[in-house]
Design a protein around this motif. Sequence first.
Motif, mmCIF file in Angstrom:
data_model
loop_
_atom_site.group_PDB
_atom_site.id
_atom_site.type_symbol
_atom_site.label_atom_id
_atom_site.label_comp_id
_atom_site.label_asym_id
_atom_site.label_seq_id
_atom_site.Cartn_x
_atom_site.Cartn_y
_atom_site.Cartn_z
ATOM 1 N N ALA A 189 38.812 43.864 80.976
ATOM 2 C CA ALA A 189 39.753 43.128 80.118
ATOM 3 C C ALA A 189 39.328 43.120 78.663
ATOM 4 O O ALA A 189 40.167 42.906 77.771
ATOM 5 C CB ALA A 189 39.897 41.696 80.632
ATOM 6 N N ARG A 190 38.051 43.348 78.388
ATOM 7 C CA ARG A 190 37.539 43.265 77.017
ATOM 8 C C ARG A 190 37.181 44.629 76.419
ATOM 9 O O ARG A 190 36.605 44.697 75.335
ATOM 10 C CB ARG A 190 36.297 42.369 76.988
ATOM 11 C CG ARG A 190 36.556 40.901 77.328
ATOM 12 C CD ARG A 190 37.381 40.214 76.260
ATOM 13 N NE ARG A 190 37.410 38.754 76.465
ATOM 14 C CZ ARG A 190 38.076 37.910 75.681
ATOM 15 N NH1 ARG A 190 38.778 38.364 74.645
ATOM 16 N NH2 ARG A 190 38.050 36.601 75.938
ATOM 17 N N LEU A 191 37.515 45.707 77.093
ATOM 18 C CA LEU A 191 37.157 47.030 76.584
ATOM 19 C C LEU A 191 37.841 47.355 75.259
ATOM 20 O O LEU A 191 37.318 48.140 74.464
ATOM 21 C CB LEU A 191 37.490 48.109 77.614
ATOM 22 C CG LEU A 191 36.566 48.167 78.844
ATOM 23 C CD1 LEU A 191 37.106 49.171 79.852
ATOM 24 C CD2 LEU A 191 35.140 48.527 78.441
ATOM 25 N N ASP A 192 39.002 46.764 75.015
ATOM 26 C CA ASP A 192 39.699 47.026 73.747
ATOM 27 C C ASP A 192 38.842 46.626 72.546
ATOM 28 O O ASP A 192 38.902 47.267 71.494
ATOM 29 C CB ASP A 192 41.030 46.275 73.708
ATOM 30 C CG ASP A 192 42.017 46.808 74.729
ATOM 31 O OD1 ASP A 192 42.863 47.624 74.354
ATOM 32 O OD2 ASP A 192 41.919 46.409 75.901
ATOM 33 N N HIS A 193 38.044 45.563 72.709
ATOM 34 C CA HIS A 193 37.166 45.137 71.619
ATOM 35 C C HIS A 193 36.170 46.237 71.273
ATOM 36 O O HIS A 193 35.906 46.511 70.085
ATOM 37 C CB HIS A 193 36.420 43.861 72.023
ATOM 38 C CG HIS A 193 35.279 43.519 71.115
ATOM 39 N ND1 HIS A 193 35.470 43.004 69.849
ATOM 40 C CD2 HIS A 193 33.928 43.616 71.292
ATOM 41 C CE1 HIS A 193 34.287 42.800 69.280
ATOM 42 N NE2 HIS A 193 33.337 43.164 70.126
ATOM 43 N N ILE A 194 35.616 46.881 72.285
ATOM 44 C CA ILE A 194 34.610 47.913 72.059
ATOM 45 C C ILE A 194 35.248 49.152 71.453
ATOM 46 O O ILE A 194 34.685 49.793 70.557
ATOM 47 C CB ILE A 194 33.882 48.241 73.379
ATOM 48 C CG1 ILE A 194 33.247 46.970 73.944
ATOM 49 C CG2 ILE A 194 32.835 49.322 73.177
ATOM 50 C CD1 ILE A 194 32.755 47.094 75.372
ATOM 51 N N ALA A 195 36.438 49.503 71.928
ATOM 52 C CA ALA A 195 37.148 50.644 71.360
ATOM 53 C C ALA A 195 37.490 50.391 69.892
ATOM 54 O O ALA A 195 37.345 51.282 69.044
ATOM 55 C CB ALA A 195 38.402 50.935 72.169
ATOM 56 N N ALA A 196 37.935 49.171 69.582
ATOM 57 C CA ALA A 196 38.278 48.833 68.198
ATOM 58 C C ALA A 196 37.045 48.813 67.307
ATOM 59 O O ALA A 196 37.137 49.059 66.096
ATOM 60 C CB ALA A 196 38.988 47.474 68.154
ATOM 61 N N LEU A 197 35.893 48.522 67.881
ATOM 62 C CA LEU A 197 34.650 48.540 67.115
ATOM 63 C C LEU A 197 34.318 49.950 66.655
ATOM 64 O O LEU A 197 33.733 50.138 65.581
ATOM 65 C CB LEU A 197 33.519 47.976 67.978
ATOM 66 C CG LEU A 197 32.156 47.775 67.327
ATOM 67 C CD1 LEU A 197 32.225 46.734 66.220
ATOM 68 C CD2 LEU A 197 31.131 47.362 68.383
ATOM 69 N N GLY A 198 34.687 50.941 67.459
ATOM 70 C CA GLY A 198 34.416 52.330 67.111
ATOM 71 C C GLY A 198 33.309 52.962 67.913
ATOM 72 O O GLY A 198 32.795 54.020 67.526
ATOM 73 N N ALA A 199 32.914 52.349 69.030
ATOM 74 C CA ALA A 199 31.875 52.924 69.883
ATOM 75 C C ALA A 199 32.422 54.146 70.625
ATOM 76 O O ALA A 199 33.636 54.300 70.799
ATOM 77 C CB ALA A 199 31.377 51.887 70.873
ATOM 78 N N ASP A 200 31.508 54.993 71.064
ATOM 79 C CA ASP A 200 31.875 56.184 71.825
ATOM 80 C C ASP A 200 31.705 55.992 73.321
ATOM 81 O O ASP A 200 32.322 56.705 74.114
ATOM 82 C CB ASP A 200 30.999 57.368 71.395
ATOM 83 C CG ASP A 200 31.142 57.689 69.926
ATOM 84 O OD1 ASP A 200 32.225 58.150 69.530
ATOM 85 O OD2 ASP A 200 30.172 57.458 69.165
#
Length: 540
Positions: free
Chosen positions: A39-50
């Motif tokens: 449910a929180r993966l969008d935060h990591i994607a928006a951060l710019g992680a690979d």
Amino acid sequence: MTLPKDPNWWRGATIYQIYPRSYQDSNGDGIGDLPGITARLDHIAALGADAIWISPFFTSPMKDFGYDVSDYCDIDPMFGTLADFDALVARAHDLGLRVMIDLVLSHTSDAHPWFRESRMDRTNPKADWYVWAEPKPDGTAPNNWLSVFGGSAWHWDGRRRQYYLHNFLTSQPDLNLHNPDVQEALLQVAQFWLERGVDGFRLDTINFYFADKYLRDNPSLPPELRNDSIAPSVNPYNHQLHLFSKNQPENLEFLRKFRAVLNPYGAAAVGEVGDAQRGLEIMAEYTSGGDKVQMCYPFEMLQPSRLTATGVEETFARMAAAAPDAWPCWSYSNHDTVRHITRWNLSDAAAKTYTALLVCLRGSLCLYQGEELGLPEAELAFEDLQDPYGIEFWPEFKGRDGARTPMVWQTDNALAGFSTAPRSWLPVTAPHLPRSVAAQTGDPSSMLEHYRRALAFRRAHPVLRDGSMAGIVAEGGVIRFTRGAGAGAIFCAFNLSEVPQEIGLPVGAWELIGAELGSQPADKNRVNLGAWQICLARQV
């Protein structure tokens, strides 16, 4: 969605570490879980992680919170199910995120079926799957090896009337990788998860896989050489040079076998090198040549003392001397260390400068959850502690729980949006609440937005991900170097001090870049850097 198979995806990648107990609770029991992560993966994607790295979620008695595995191929019910894991992988791939999971191959739980069988007697099929040894004639332990968690690394088992080796808790017996059947079983574990779609592994305590087959005593270590980056100074573990209890040459051949399993999947591995004396050299051994693991993260930037300009210069000089093609994965914080904001006593300005430095270094990067919020170490009462390490050495060492408290998503919520339970497994501390994701999102001066800009800057300049690194010089409090060569090369300078410094740009024509990260302008190829200021310039 299946991500394109790219055997080099890991080079220069930014990997976001998730501690699953503390990321997001989806079912109201106060403990984070796999659906919560999804449910929180969008935060990591928006951060710019690979990519993400998830700390252990396997079936476990949880005496060391998942690093004591009792079933390598199933999910502990507190975290969910295999179906939940599959859903997590699918969602991560939809967002363009690779998935790495934490494999603990040096030891298991004493509740693992392998160990239960092994300890039954000395003749069963798995009798030699763990490190068993006879006592000395006087009944004492086979040698002087010490446990990272304190005391002897040997525990007496009355059934077999032998000692077994445990480099960590007594409930974490060490596997005997000198036995080829053990190696094959562990390689099959990796294959199981690769078939489920994982993109790689973080290998816990990678240099502990083999112990000296002759069980020779470790030599003592002079006081001036002792280092508490692996174990706190109150722990006698620091009194030895661990020459025989880890770092054995047989490990190299096993890592080649492990790499052969990874290659058909385009998967990657990053190894944790737990060695205060030879971390960089071991990393070079394990990552050079292209036939072992792709990357390792040593402990040079996880030290208690603040990383200085001289420290950066010396680290890269040692690494270059050990093996030019070694590939590090740099990290300032993780689940085992005091958060670097507190450990190095950083202001927000200083923390932002260290972030800018991190994204400009040659190697891959690992960010620990909450680091992007500038979270300090949480101050916990003794009665709140869960970590056996902290409980053992309290109050001189407060353990690892202060870095493991729940992620803070909201400010106006007692548990920061982490859980709907009356209380969480570790408390959310008041100083963390104002630094929540909700509070920082959209504020250009916030730590979160600075991390987003920094990772975007690294992505926008491929030379920072995989380019050469040269001219590494420390002058006063400034570390400077150049990434790449010729047109498009990037000059990087960071004042890691409170004292203003003046530096000169290299010979040639340069244009300022990185203004969004606070990069300072040049005046006739001279740059004045105030406290914690940086200069980034591209050769034209």
